[in-house]
Design a protein around this motif. Structure first.
Motif, PDB file in Angstrom:
ATOM      1  N   ARG A 147       1.234  10.249   7.743  1.00 32.56           N
ATOM      2  CA  ARG A 147       2.315   9.482   8.399  1.00 32.56           C
ATOM      3  C   ARG A 147       2.745   8.278   7.561  1.00 32.56           C
ATOM      4  O   ARG A 147       2.086   7.924   6.585  1.00 32.56           O
ATOM      5  N   ASP A 148       3.832   7.665   7.984  1.00 34.17           N
ATOM      6  CA  ASP A 148       4.429   6.567   7.201  1.00 34.17           C
ATOM      7  C   ASP A 148       3.811   5.233   7.610  1.00 34.17           C
ATOM      8  O   ASP A 148       4.365   4.510   8.447  1.00 34.17           O
ATOM      9  N   VAL A 149       2.687   4.915   7.004  1.00 35.32           N
ATOM     10  CA  VAL A 149       1.984   3.675   7.341  1.00 35.32           C
ATOM     11  C   VAL A 149       2.530   2.545   6.468  1.00 35.32           C
ATOM     12  O   VAL A 149       2.663   2.705   5.252  1.00 35.32           O
ATOM     13  N   LEU A 150       2.859   1.432   7.099  1.00 30.97           N
ATOM     14  CA  LEU A 150       3.244   0.239   6.352  1.00 30.97           C
ATOM     15  C   LEU A 150       1.998  -0.651   6.267  1.00 30.97           C
ATOM     16  O   LEU A 150       1.402  -0.990   7.299  1.00 30.97           O
ATOM     17  N   VAL A 151       1.604  -0.997   5.041  1.00 25.53           N
ATOM     18  CA  VAL A 151       0.391  -1.801   4.837  1.00 25.53           C
ATOM     19  C   VAL A 151       0.774  -3.117   4.201  1.00 25.53           C
ATOM     20  O   VAL A 151       1.511  -3.131   3.209  1.00 25.53           O
ATOM     21  N   ARG A 152       0.243  -4.200   4.726  1.00 19.16           N
ATOM     22  CA  ARG A 152       0.481  -5.498   4.064  1.00 19.16           C
ATOM     23  C   ARG A 152      -0.862  -6.067   3.604  1.00 19.16           C
ATOM     24  O   ARG A 152      -1.790  -6.201   4.396  1.00 19.16           O
ATOM     25  N   LEU A 153      -0.901  -6.394   2.289  1.00 16.58           N
ATOM     26  CA  LEU A 153      -2.127  -6.916   1.686  1.00 16.58           C
ATOM     27  C   LEU A 153      -1.829  -8.164   0.868  1.00 16.58           C
ATOM     28  O   LEU A 153      -0.721  -8.334   0.356  1.00 16.58           O
ATOM     29  N   VAL A 154      -2.862  -8.994   0.697  1.00 18.04           N
ATOM     30  CA  VAL A 154      -2.736 -10.171  -0.172  1.00 18.04           C
ATOM     31  C   VAL A 154      -3.004  -9.761  -1.628  1.00 18.04           C
ATOM     32  O   VAL A 154      -2.311 -10.190  -2.543  1.00 18.04           O
ATOM     33  N   ASP A 155      -4.016  -8.915  -1.810  1.00 22.25           N
ATOM     34  CA  ASP A 155      -4.379  -8.446  -3.153  1.00 22.25           C
ATOM     35  C   ASP A 155      -4.172  -6.944  -3.241  1.00 22.25           C
ATOM     36  O   ASP A 155      -4.257  -6.242  -2.229  1.00 22.25           O
ATOM     37  N   PRO A 156      -3.982  -6.404  -4.454  1.00 17.64           N
ATOM     38  CA  PRO A 156      -3.742  -4.968  -4.583  1.00 17.64           C
ATOM     39  C   PRO A 156      -4.916  -4.164  -4.028  1.00 17.64           C
ATOM     40  O   PRO A 156      -6.061  -4.622  -4.092  1.00 17.64           O
ATOM     41  N   PRO A 157      -4.637  -2.973  -3.497  1.00 16.20           N
ATOM     42  CA  PRO A 157      -5.733  -2.144  -2.997  1.00 16.20           C
ATOM     43  C   PRO A 157      -6.637  -1.720  -4.147  1.00 16.20           C
ATOM     44  O   PRO A 157      -6.194  -1.595  -5.285  1.00 16.20           O
TER      45      PRO A 157
END
Ligand SMILES: NC(=O)c1ccc[n+]([C@@H]2O[C@H](COP(=O)([O-])OP(=O)(O)OC[C@H]3O[C@@H](n4cnc5c(N)ncnc54)[C@H](OP(=O)(O)O)[C@@H]3O)[C@@H](O)[C@H]2O)c1
Length: 253
Positions: A147-157
């Motif tokens: 599915r189309d998950v929107l992820v917000r992070l401070v640092d790259p995964p």
């Protein structure tokens, strides 16, 4: 008098700045997870201590007179280690932890869960979730490659994200208008977050609630029983005080 601040939060940085400005000797400790952390004033050390034993050794070796555990509400291991090390070395210890979002007027309408896997289970029907649970929790959601998950992070995964996921890299604080726009533009149908508390990242909760988007929120982990302060100002007063009643028994002003 040397104060060790176990950091990694904005509150830890504010505390270090205030104590250094007061002329106190402060060592801030960071885990070293973030690529270019905002460094607090005063001495800074980076990296794990090697468990409770290593931390106890550090406290002895650096003649630390008191410890402030100002780590993030979801960093549970270091807090257990801090308590054990303080016990072993009879070093006064206090916990600085911002209040969670349980007191938010809309908190009763959110679904509270214990961990990422439980969040995924309760939001199983969602098609466009917005994930703001942090980098370490991402493996819990990898089954959502469909599915189309929107992820917000401070640092790259640290590992590649599933192909359909969209990544936003940013650091708060976030505005109500900006959060509302993200939720609307991406047609988000569930917001999944964790009870970080504070105001920097709170706007998304108001925006989602106003838009009628369900909120799933991961509760804070269990913590060891340690005297607990909620504000930087209270903690500054504790650090300045010479009222030492023994390790965690040092009184809270
Ligand atoms: N978890 C989150 O959601 C989150 C969010 C924002 C910031 N942070 C910050 O990121 C750091 C790591 O978080 P985590 O969840 O991985 O913690 P954790 O699970 O409690 O700690 C894992 C290990 O990392 C080392 N460590 C953690 N905090 C440290 C510190 N301040 N100084 C030196 N070593 C530290 C310790 O290693 P040793 O056993 O080798 O000493 C600890 O056993 C914390 O400092 C926290 O304040 C965490």
């Amino acid at each position: 008098m040397t104060i060790l601040i176990l950091g990694g939060t904005a509150e830890a940085r504010q505390l270090a700045a205030a104590l250094v400005a007061d002329g106190l000797d402060v060592i801030s400790s960071l885990a070293g997870r973030v690529n270019s952390p905002s460094l607090p004033p005063g001495r800074v050390r980076v990296g794990g201590f090697g468990g409770a034993d290593g931390l106890a050794e550090y406290l002895r070796g650096h003649q630390v007179s008191s410890v402030v555990d100002a780590t993030h509400p979801f960093a549970a291991t270091i807090s257990v280690n801090a308590l054990q090390a303080a016990n072993r070395t009879s070093t006064p210890l206090v916990r600085l932890e911002r209040p969670g979002w349980h007191g938010h007027p809309r908190s009763g309408s959110w679904t509270w869960v214990a961990n990422g896997a439980a969040a995924r289970a309760v939001a199983a029907a969602a098609s466009t979730p917005f994930l703001t649970t942090g980098r370490q929790s991402l493996p819990d959601f990898h089954p959502w490659a469909d599915r189309d998950v929107l992820v917000r992070l401070v640092d790259p995964p640290t590992a590649p994200l599933p192909q359909r996921w969209i990544l936003i890299m940013s650091r708060g604080p976030y505005s109500y208008a900006g959060e509302r726009q993200i939720l609307t533009e991406h047609a988000i149908d569930v917001l999944i977050t964790k009870d970080s508390g504070g105001t920097h990242t709170m706007a998304k909760l108001d925006a989602a609630s106003d838009l009628g988007i369900p909120v799933v929120i991961i509760a804070r982990p269990e913590r060891p029983q340690v005297p607990h302060l909620e504000t930087v100002a209270e903690t500054i007063a504790w650090c300045r005080s010479d009222d030492d009643l023994g390790f965690v028994g040092r009184s809270i002003p």
